[in-house]
Design a protein around this motif. Structure first.
Motif, mmCIF file in Angstrom:
data_model
loop_
_atom_site.group_PDB
_atom_site.id
_atom_site.type_symbol
_atom_site.label_atom_id
_atom_site.label_comp_id
_atom_site.label_asym_id
_atom_site.label_seq_id
_atom_site.Cartn_x
_atom_site.Cartn_y
_atom_site.Cartn_z
ATOM 1 N N THR A 250 0.857 -1.185 0.000
ATOM 2 C CA THR A 250 0.000 0.000 0.000
ATOM 3 C C THR A 250 0.888 1.227 0.000
ATOM 4 O O THR A 250 1.729 1.376 0.889
ATOM 5 C CB THR A 250 -0.894 0.015 1.256
ATOM 6 O OG1 THR A 250 -1.625 -1.210 1.317
ATOM 7 C CG2 THR A 250 -1.854 1.178 1.228
ATOM 8 N N PHE A 251 0.709 2.098 -0.994
ATOM 9 C CA PHE A 251 1.545 3.297 -1.061
ATOM 10 C C PHE A 251 0.840 4.362 -1.877
ATOM 11 O O PHE A 251 -0.123 4.088 -2.598
ATOM 12 C CB PHE A 251 2.925 2.982 -1.636
ATOM 13 C CG PHE A 251 2.893 2.355 -2.997
ATOM 14 C CD1 PHE A 251 2.919 3.119 -4.139
ATOM 15 C CD2 PHE A 251 2.828 0.974 -3.129
ATOM 16 C CE1 PHE A 251 2.883 2.543 -5.390
ATOM 17 C CE2 PHE A 251 2.803 0.379 -4.369
ATOM 18 C CZ PHE A 251 2.829 1.162 -5.507
ATOM 19 N N ASP A 252 1.323 5.581 -1.706
ATOM 20 C CA ASP A 252 0.834 6.699 -2.494
ATOM 21 C C ASP A 252 2.052 7.496 -2.964
ATOM 22 O O ASP A 252 3.184 7.017 -2.884
ATOM 23 C CB ASP A 252 -0.186 7.541 -1.711
ATOM 24 C CG ASP A 252 0.364 8.106 -0.411
ATOM 25 O OD1 ASP A 252 1.607 8.196 -0.260
ATOM 26 O OD2 ASP A 252 -0.446 8.459 0.456
ATOM 27 N N THR A 253 1.830 8.704 -3.433
ATOM 28 C CA THR A 253 2.927 9.489 -3.978
ATOM 29 C C THR A 253 3.987 9.840 -2.935
ATOM 30 O O THR A 253 5.125 10.154 -3.299
ATOM 31 C CB THR A 253 2.409 10.777 -4.633
ATOM 32 O OG1 THR A 253 1.657 11.516 -3.665
ATOM 33 C CG2 THR A 253 1.533 10.464 -5.831
ATOM 34 N N SER A 254 3.638 9.766 -1.674
ATOM 35 C CA SER A 254 4.652 10.042 -0.647
ATOM 36 C C SER A 254 5.767 8.992 -0.686
ATOM 37 O O SER A 254 6.888 9.270 -0.262
ATOM 38 C CB SER A 254 4.020 10.128 0.743
ATOM 39 O OG SER A 254 3.402 8.927 1.101
ATOM 40 N N ALA A 255 5.494 7.805 -1.202
ATOM 41 C CA ALA A 255 6.538 6.787 -1.344
ATOM 42 C C ALA A 255 7.596 7.259 -2.334
ATOM 43 O O ALA A 255 8.794 7.059 -2.107
ATOM 44 C CB ALA A 255 5.936 5.456 -1.799
ATOM 45 N N VAL A 256 7.171 7.899 -3.411
ATOM 46 C CA VAL A 256 8.120 8.426 -4.392
ATOM 47 C C VAL A 256 8.950 9.538 -3.751
ATOM 48 O O VAL A 256 10.171 9.582 -3.911
ATOM 49 C CB VAL A 256 7.386 8.940 -5.652
ATOM 50 C CG1 VAL A 256 8.361 9.600 -6.619
ATOM 51 C CG2 VAL A 256 6.645 7.796 -6.345
ATOM 52 N N ALA A 257 8.298 10.414 -3.000
ATOM 53 C CA ALA A 257 9.017 11.501 -2.318
ATOM 54 C C ALA A 257 10.038 10.939 -1.329
ATOM 55 O O ALA A 257 11.169 11.425 -1.240
ATOM 56 C CB ALA A 257 8.025 12.421 -1.612
ATOM 57 N N LEU A 258 9.664 9.919 -0.598
ATOM 58 C CA LEU A 258 10.564 9.286 0.356
ATOM 59 C C LEU A 258 11.778 8.694 -0.362
ATOM 60 O O LEU A 258 12.916 8.884 0.075
ATOM 61 C CB LEU A 258 9.831 8.202 1.135
ATOM 62 C CG LEU A 258 10.668 7.398 2.133
ATOM 63 C CD1 LEU A 258 9.873 7.128 3.398
ATOM 64 C CD2 LEU A 258 11.127 6.088 1.527
ATOM 65 N N LEU A 259 11.552 8.013 -1.462
ATOM 66 C CA LEU A 259 12.662 7.412 -2.207
ATOM 67 C C LEU A 259 13.593 8.476 -2.768
ATOM 68 O O LEU A 259 14.817 8.310 -2.759
ATOM 69 C CB LEU A 259 12.132 6.518 -3.323
ATOM 70 C CG LEU A 259 11.417 5.253 -2.858
ATOM 71 C CD1 LEU A 259 10.832 4.513 -4.053
ATOM 72 C CD2 LEU A 259 12.352 4.357 -2.067
ATOM 73 N N LEU A 260 13.035 9.588 -3.232
ATOM 74 C CA LEU A 260 13.867 10.677 -3.726
ATOM 75 C C LEU A 260 14.724 11.264 -2.613
ATOM 76 O O LEU A 260 15.908 11.555 -2.809
ATOM 77 C CB LEU A 260 12.997 11.772 -4.354
ATOM 78 C CG LEU A 260 12.386 11.432 -5.702
ATOM 79 C CD1 LEU A 260 11.343 12.480 -6.079
ATOM 80 C CD2 LEU A 260 13.454 11.328 -6.770
ATOM 81 N N GLU A 261 14.146 11.444 -1.449
ATOM 82 C CA GLU A 261 14.886 11.975 -0.307
ATOM 83 C C GLU A 261 16.000 11.020 0.116
ATOM 84 O O GLU A 261 17.125 11.436 0.385
ATOM 85 C CB GLU A 261 13.942 12.241 0.854
ATOM 86 C CG GLU A 261 14.593 12.876 2.061
ATOM 87 C CD GLU A 261 15.064 14.301 1.832
ATOM 88 O OE1 GLU A 261 15.919 14.767 2.609
ATOM 89 O OE2 GLU A 261 14.595 14.960 0.895
#
Length: 90
Positions: free
Chosen positions: A42-53
């Motif tokens: 289960t994930f949303d766009t915050s997963a992409v932000a986390l990976l970028l960080e």
């Protein structure tokens, strides 16, 4: 070093997950780091932000970061937002 992403990575959980993963990166020392995303359900766009960080943090420490087992929908989100070239999704 290998780290596992949690099974759920949504806006309400992203801050805590980021803090825990950043702490693990700091303690990892030099060398490549693999994030295991195979359990991410289960994930949303915050997963992409986390990976970028995390990728930015790892790069600043001289670590190569690879995300293994990334779900297809996570790959699609990264592509949709035009950041797939900034992440190593395997």
């Amino acid at each position: 070093m290998s780290l596992a992403l949690p099974d759920a990575l949504t806006m309400d959980r992203a801050s805590a997950a980021l803090a825990a993963l950043q702490a693990a990166l700091r303690s990892a020392g030099p060398g490549p780091v693999a994030l295991d995303a195979s359990g991410l359900k289960t994930f949303d766009t915050s997963a992409v932000a986390l990976l970028l960080e995390l990728a930015r943090d790892a790069q600043g420490r001289g670590q190569a970061l690879t995300v293994n087992g990334a779900p297809e929908n996570l790959r699609a989100l990264a592509t949709l937002y035009g950041v797939d070239g900034l992440l190593t999704l395997a």
